[in-house]
Structure formats: C-alpha cells, structure tokens
Scaffold this active site. Structure first.
Site, short mmCIF file in Angstrom:
data_model
loop_
_atom_site.label_atom_id
_atom_site.label_comp_id
_atom_site.label_asym_id
_atom_site.label_seq_id
_atom_site.Cartn_x
_atom_site.Cartn_y
_atom_site.Cartn_z
N GLY A 263 0.80 -1.23 0.00
CA GLY A 263 0.00 0.00 0.00
C GLY A 263 0.82 1.27 0.00
N ASP A 307 7.25 -8.76 2.37
CA ASP A 307 7.73 -8.90 0.99
C ASP A 307 6.67 -9.67 0.22
OD1 ASP A 307 9.01 -9.89 -1.41
OD2 ASP A 307 10.89 -9.23 -0.50
N HIS A 327 -0.20 -5.12 -11.60
CA HIS A 327 0.13 -4.63 -12.96
C HIS A 327 1.62 -4.31 -13.10
CE1 HIS A 327 -0.43 0.08 -12.55
NE2 HIS A 327 0.39 -0.40 -11.64
C1 LIG Z 1 2.76 1.09 -7.88
S1 LIG Z 1 3.06 1.08 -6.19
C2 LIG Z 1 1.42 1.02 -5.54
C3 LIG Z 1 1.36 1.47 -4.13
C4 LIG Z 1 -0.08 1.63 -3.59
N1 LIG Z 1 -0.81 0.42 -3.63
C5 LIG Z 1 -0.77 2.72 -4.35
O1 LIG Z 1 -1.67 2.46 -5.12
O2 LIG Z 1 -0.35 3.88 -4.18
C6 LIG Z 1 3.62 -0.56 -5.90
C7 LIG Z 1 4.10 -0.81 -4.48
O3 LIG Z 1 4.65 -2.14 -4.44
C8 LIG Z 1 5.69 -2.12 -3.49
N2 LIG Z 1 6.60 -3.26 -3.74
C9 LIG Z 1 7.40 -3.46 -4.80
N3 LIG Z 1 8.06 -4.62 -4.64
C10 LIG Z 1 7.67 -5.14 -3.47
C11 LIG Z 1 8.00 -6.33 -2.77
N4 LIG Z 1 8.86 -7.21 -3.24
N5 LIG Z 1 7.39 -6.54 -1.59
C12 LIG Z 1 6.49 -5.66 -1.08
N6 LIG Z 1 6.13 -4.52 -1.70
C13 LIG Z 1 6.73 -4.26 -2.88
C14 LIG Z 1 6.36 -0.79 -3.74
O4 LIG Z 1 7.13 -0.40 -2.62
C15 LIG Z 1 5.18 0.12 -4.00
O5 LIG Z 1 4.75 0.78 -2.84
#
Ligand SMILES: C[S@@+](CC[C@H](N)C(=O)[O-])C[C@H]1O[C@@H](n2cnc3c(N)ncnc32)[C@H](O)[C@@H]1O
Length: 419
Positions: A263, A307, A327
């Site tokens: 999030g 993670d 996505h």
């Molecule tokens: C496009 S952002 C979307 C964030 C949020 N849901 C929003 O709509 O604003 C994708 C999120 O995935 C998280 N992310 C990427 N790789 C990750 C991982 N391996 N484990 C946990 N979170 C991860 C990023 O830190 C980022 O906050």
C-alpha cells in the site's frame, strides 16, 4: 463510412456524433459522456488530418513532452500561475530567471532591449510556442503569455512528479524499446528480471530495488503516485464497502478488517479510515521495510513490513486490498505473489480486492493503453483485460466473484476468493 480518405460525408457524420456526445455531457455532466465526446473529437481530428502530416507529427511527438519537461526546470508554469495575468516574455521575472539555468540566462535577459532577441530569449520563446500549441499555456499576444487551468495544474508537485516520471524514467526506456524487442524476437517479456528496464540499465534488479536505494528518488516516486490519484474519485466512493467488507466481519479480538497489500505510504488506507472511522477491526498497511520506515499514519492504522514474494504475514483478514500492484509484474511473478495468500485467507470469509485498470478488448482508451506501455517498459508488467485476469486468478487458485466497474472512467475492483 469509409475510413480511407475522409470525405465531407464522413466529417458531417463525425461532427454529428461529436455534437450529440457533447450535448449529453452538457446535460448530465457524467464523466463517461465526457470521455465519449473526447473520443468523437479525436475521430474528427483523425479524419481531418492528412496522413503525411500525421506521420510528421508522430515523428516529432517527443518534442511536446520535452518542452513541458524543460518548462518545469525553467519554472514557467509556476511563474505564469503566480503572476495570475499576462506575462510579456520581455518582462519575465528576474528572480525567477535566477532559478532557470545559469547566470548566462540572467545576462541575456538583462541586455534584451525591445528589438534585440538574444539566443536565450529566442530559446524560451521556442519552448513557449510548443506549450501554447499544446494548450499548456495561453498565447495571448505576440510573446505575451498567461496561465490557464493546465498551467496551474502543472505547477503542483503531483503533476510535476508525474511528468518527471514519464520523461526522466520512461522516455530513455522507450527510446531503446525497438532495439530490445528486435533482440528479443518481438515478444512480451515473461520474467520480471529480463525486461526493457533491465536491458537498458544492464541489471537483473527490479526498478524497485534501484529506486529504493536512494531516499530522494523513493520520496519522489510516492509524490508521483499521489499525483496520479489526486482529484480522482476513489474506490470507496462507489464500491459497496459496507455490504462487501464490513457486514460479515467477524469482530473478534485482534480481528483484521482490511490489509492494504503493498500500500505504499498508506494513501488509500488513510482515505478509507477517514470515511469509515467507526468501523470495528484493525487496518494494516503493508510494504517493504524501507518504504514504511519513519512513516507517520493516523492513529488506528498499523504498518506491517513484508515482501510480496514471502508468506503473507497477516492471517485471516476480512479483506486484502491490492491497488496498482499486480500490474507491475509479469504473469509468472503475479502467480508467485498470489500463491503467498494460500493458507492465509480464510475460505468463504476472506476476500481479495484487486484494484486495477481493466483494458477493453476493443476500442481501448488511450490512457490505460499508454499505461500498459509504461508498465511494460518499467516493470515488465502490464494492464490486463477481463479474460486475462480470470485466467491468471484461476491458474493461481482463486475464483473471481465479480468484476466491479466504477461509474466513471477509472480502475475496476476485481473481487476474488480462494477456490
Ligand atoms: C505502484 S506502487 C502502488 C502502491 C499503492 N498500492 C498505491 O496504489 O499507491 C507498488 C508498491 O509495491 C511495493 N513493492 C514493490 N516490490 C515489493 C515487494 N517485493 N514486496 C512488497 N512490496 C513491494 C512498492 O514499494 C510500491 O509501494
């Protein structure tokens, strides 16, 4: 209607369609009607455009975003917005020019007289000419400019971050895309560590790993995310939260109502909390530890480092909400992510709510289709159609309960349960 060479009949019919669509929009102010009118206007422009002009425009199309990007560096949008009136290029505020580029520009502007155009002066004019043509500023008179709604919008931090992400991060990737696809047999990359981003950056790391090595870049990314969402209705404005999530919640000690999975900085959960402040159950935002570090959220919202590729740490919540997460990943990685909910979600009780743009099978809107390319370039990810989501979820052990579509153009909610 012929779509080869527009004749007067085509144009009249397209004009009729446009008048009908704008009439509907004027009547009920429904955003879907606005999109229909925009589509009709685009078809009319396409009919009026000559093929060789269209090819010329396409070949030069990067010039527009680059001028917008330069305008950000030059504080053009801020300057026009703050002036709130007409600005003659000759009287461009000196204090602002100091922040422009260098002493050289100051010098040039200082020596400008009514008939001399210095190279810098000319250069700024060349930028402003493109901005005026594209509707980013108003060209009131010769070298006299004023702000419009777009100028004012472009002076906000969210808009700046959206533009910078598109230009600074994505453009260099797009430039290398033909070469990458030629070398990779023109195929959608199947693995998230072998995409265009990795090809250009010569790495196997994801964009996230590189981005989060630098605090400033990370902060900028979340301003960009907030900018993408600002001024748009959110899912809780239209989704039946009460019926689908709150009713049926088992209010036991420590019971979790909603987890915002990956999030980010908690933007969506904050909005949820503000609207449903009295509901029972815990609200938890999950993301990588470095994202959550030092983050302050409203009392009542908890943080949980995690993670995506490891077992989901919060067991048996009523709902797991994931927005703009899947996505970012190729199908294989999405499958791995979805597997982490196995043994976590309570069958017949826990819901998975995925908020994403759903691409139409035909006649897809430009913004989601362009977003699909951004996902492809940056993450090896993609925007998906309904049938693609169904296939992906079914193959990962879920069944789709319902596709919920918003009453305006935007993201849908895919409600799914473990099968
Ligand atoms: C496009 S952002 C979307 C964030 C949020 N849901 C929003 O709509 O604003 C994708 C999120 O995935 C998280 N992310 C990427 N790789 C990750 C991982 N391996 N484990 C946990 N979170 C991860 C990023 O830190 C980022 O906050």
């Amino acid at each position: 209607m012929s779509f080869e060479i527009p004749n007067i009949g085509d144009i009249e019919e397209l004009l009729d369609q446009l008048c009908r669509a704008t009439g509907n929009f004027k009547q009920d102010h429904n955003d879907l009607e606005r999109i229909a009118a925009l589509k009709a206007a685009r078809r009319l422009v396409q009919a009026l455009e000559k093929p060789y002009d269209m090819a010329l425009m396409t070949g030069s199309s990067p010039v527009q975003p680059l001028c917008v990007r330069i305008a950000i560096d030059l504080d053009i949008f801020k300057t026009l917005t703050e002036r709130d009136g007409l600005v003659n290029l000759r009287n461009w505020p000196r204090s602002r020019t100091r922040t422009l580029c260098s002493q050289v520009i100051m010098l040039h502007l200082n020596i400008v007289d009514s008939c001399t155009l210095t190279s810098t002066f000319l250069w700024i004019e060349r930028v402003l000419r493109i901005l005026a043509g594209a509707g980013y500023v108003v060209e009131y008179d010769i070298r006299v400019y004023a702000a419009n709604a777009m100028t004012r919008y472009m002076s906000t931090p969210g808009a700046v971050a959206v533009l910078k992400f598109g230009f600074d991060v994505c453009m260099p990737l797009y430039a290398k895309a033909p070469e990458y696809f030629r070398e990779n047999g023109f195929q959608t990359p199947l693995e998230s560590n072998k995409g265009l981003f990795q090809y250009v950056e010569k790495t196997e790391e994801s964009m996230w790993s590189l981005l989060f090595k630098n605090q400033e870049n990370m902060d900028e990314f979340y301003v960009h995310m907030t900018g993408r969402k600002a001024n748009r209705p959110t899912w809780i404005d239209w989704f039946p939260v009460q019926e689908c999530i709150i009713d049926g919640f088992e209010d036991q000690e420590g019971g979790v109502l909603l987890v915002d999975v990956a999030g980010g900085r908690g933007y969506d959960l904050e909005i949820f909390h503000a609207k449903f402040s009295d509901v029972p159950g815990r609200l938890i935002v999950e993301d990588l530890p470095q994202v959550l570090e030092g983050m302050t959220l409203s009392p009542g919202i908890e943080c949980q480092p995690f993670d995506l590729f490891e077992a989901q740490p919060v067991k048996g919540a009523r709902a797991y909400y994931m927005k703009f997460v899947l996505h970012d990943w190729a199908d294989r990685q999405c499958h791995q992510i979805l597997q982490q909910f196995k043994g976590t979600m309570k069958k017949g009780y826990s819901k998975l709510l995925i908020e994403e743009v759903i691409l139409a099978d035909k006649d897809a809107e430009p913004i989601p289709s362009l977003g699909d390319w951004m996902m492809l370039a940056v993450h090896c990810g993609m925007e998906r159609t309904r049938s693609h989501w169904e296939r992906l979820l079914t193959a990962s052990g879920f069944q789709v309960v319902k596709f919920w579509d918003p009453p305006y153009p935007g993201q849908s909610i895919i409600e799914a349960e473990v099968s």
